[in-house]
Design a protein around this motif. Sequence first.
Motif, PDB file in Angstrom:
ATOM      1  N   GLU A 107       0.844  -1.187   0.000  1.00 42.47           N
ATOM      2  CA  GLU A 107       0.000   0.000   0.000  1.00 42.47           C
ATOM      3  C   GLU A 107       0.883   1.242   0.000  1.00 42.47           C
ATOM      4  N   ASP A 108       0.652   2.133  -0.935  1.00 42.55           N
ATOM      5  CA  ASP A 108       1.409   3.380  -1.020  1.00 42.55           C
ATOM      6  C   ASP A 108       0.694   4.411  -0.158  1.00 42.55           C
ATOM      7  N   SER A 110       1.471   7.383   0.668  1.00 41.98           N
ATOM      8  CA  SER A 110       1.445   8.767   0.191  1.00 41.98           C
ATOM      9  C   SER A 110       0.222   9.023  -0.676  1.00 41.98           C
ATOM     10  N   HIS A 111      -0.146   8.056  -1.517  1.00 37.54           N
ATOM     11  CA  HIS A 111      -1.348   8.220  -2.346  1.00 37.54           C
ATOM     12  C   HIS A 111      -2.613   8.154  -1.495  1.00 37.54           C
ATOM     13  N   VAL A 112      -2.611   7.290  -0.521  1.00 40.25           N
ATOM     14  CA  VAL A 112      -3.764   7.173   0.373  1.00 40.25           C
ATOM     15  C   VAL A 112      -3.960   8.487   1.116  1.00 40.25           C
ATOM     16  N   ASP A 114      -2.829  11.483   0.249  1.00 37.57           N
ATOM     17  CA  ASP A 114      -3.244  12.516  -0.712  1.00 37.57           C
ATOM     18  C   ASP A 114      -4.757  12.478  -0.919  1.00 37.57           C
ATOM     19  N   ASP A 115      -5.283  11.290  -1.148  1.00 35.73           N
ATOM     20  CA  ASP A 115      -6.721  11.143  -1.392  1.00 35.73           C
ATOM     21  C   ASP A 115      -7.548  11.549  -0.174  1.00 35.73           C
ATOM     22  N   CYS A 116      -7.122  11.106   1.000  1.00 41.93           N
ATOM     23  CA  CYS A 116      -7.861  11.428   2.223  1.00 41.93           C
ATOM     24  C   CYS A 116      -7.808  12.920   2.529  1.00 41.93           C
ATOM     25  N   TRP A 118      -7.406  15.376   0.399  1.00 37.74           N
ATOM     26  CA  TRP A 118      -8.254  16.054  -0.575  1.00 37.74           C
ATOM     27  C   TRP A 118      -9.721  15.953  -0.162  1.00 37.74           C
TER      28      TRP A 118
END
Length: 167
Positions: A107-108, A110-112, A114-116, A118
């Motif tokens: 699981e990345d 940083s992307h998680v 970023d999404d949360c 946002w």
Amino acid sequence: IERSLGESGTGARIRSERERTEKIVIPSAEKTMVHAMLRSADVIARVFEELAIEDFLDPWCHGVVNLLHAEWKEHGKVDMQSFIEAIDDVALQRELRALSMEDAEGEDLSHVIDDCLWYMKRLVVEERLVNITNDIRRAEVERNDARLFELLAMKRELAQGLKKVSH
């Protein structure tokens, strides 16, 4: 620092995640954010740079984030094992330990995050817009032009902020 979610500022006992059942639904972004913070202490600083504790609306998430924030402010970092061991509530201690050890393999974060971030920022701005719209209606009924123009300006700024967050 009080290391318990027991008696908070509101005096309400915050129950563990297991005890809440379906009565309280945690927005998935908040829950995901708290889980990521518990799994990676590096995420904590980033979250506190971009969100306020008040942006966590769920009482359980808010309480955990408040404890993490106090630890982070006091020490400039969070040693998760020491942080969890210092919590007075044994049930909460067990729960946080289990969440911090959940397997995040592949699981990345940083992307998680970023999404949360946002989603949560957008949610906060939308909630403020609803509140300001209600205040505008009251100002119109009260014929308070000065307050009305002030609120309209605030709403315009928030709407622009929502456009930035949405893109």
